[in-house]
Enzyme design. Sequence first.
Site, mmCIF file in Angstrom:
data_model
loop_
_atom_site.group_PDB
_atom_site.id
_atom_site.type_symbol
_atom_site.label_atom_id
_atom_site.label_comp_id
_atom_site.label_asym_id
_atom_site.label_seq_id
_atom_site.Cartn_x
_atom_site.Cartn_y
_atom_site.Cartn_z
ATOM 1 N N ASP A 1 0.859 -1.181 0.000
ATOM 2 C CA ASP A 1 0.000 0.000 0.000
ATOM 3 C C ASP A 1 0.893 1.229 0.000
ATOM 4 O OD1 ASP A 1 -1.879 2.017 0.339
ATOM 5 O OD2 ASP A 1 -3.032 0.906 1.839
ATOM 6 N N ARG B 1 -0.150 4.288 -0.732
ATOM 7 C CA ARG B 1 -0.956 5.505 -0.642
ATOM 8 C C ARG B 1 -0.482 6.412 0.492
ATOM 9 N NH1 ARG B 1 -6.796 2.868 -0.399
ATOM 10 N NH2 ARG B 1 -5.599 1.525 1.000
#
Length: 173
Positions: free
Chosen positions: A123, A125
Amino acid sequence: MIIKLAETHLKTKFGDYREILFYDGQKESHALVMGELEGEEDVLCRVHSSCIFAHHFNSIECDCREQMEISQQLIQKEGKGIIIWLDQEGKGNGHFALLKSIEHKKTGLSQAEAYEAAGFKKDARDFAQAAKILKQIDVKSIRMLTNNPKKVETLTQHGISVTGILPTVLDHS
């Protein structure tokens, strides 16, 4: 740094919003705002990352579109709230990473594990832009519409008061 570029009225099937377009020097982010939020507390807030499969192609292989719809329905019911749309396709790895992860996901791996198996971050993000947008709109505190504790953690670290968490789960009853 984040600057407001433009603002317009947007009619959706879940009510009328103001779309505010922000830019950080590299990417655009969007805030869909229902109601007057300046100085407000406990505002419903969804931080949502782009998903080409779900939002453009209506894929049924992920629940991104449904999470967005649930969030808009809850905000409509409350009469005010904000959705922050971040350009972070493929959990921040990009669409290419999503395409490369599919073969791994078919073996039973979770999406995050499939990204890693394909050579990307589980991830990648970053939700800091959402905090900057909330500060610029002058929202005092939020109730997050999320299933992701990383969003809550990041916003809290950047000075946003999160007073509650409402999971965005589908009701199949």
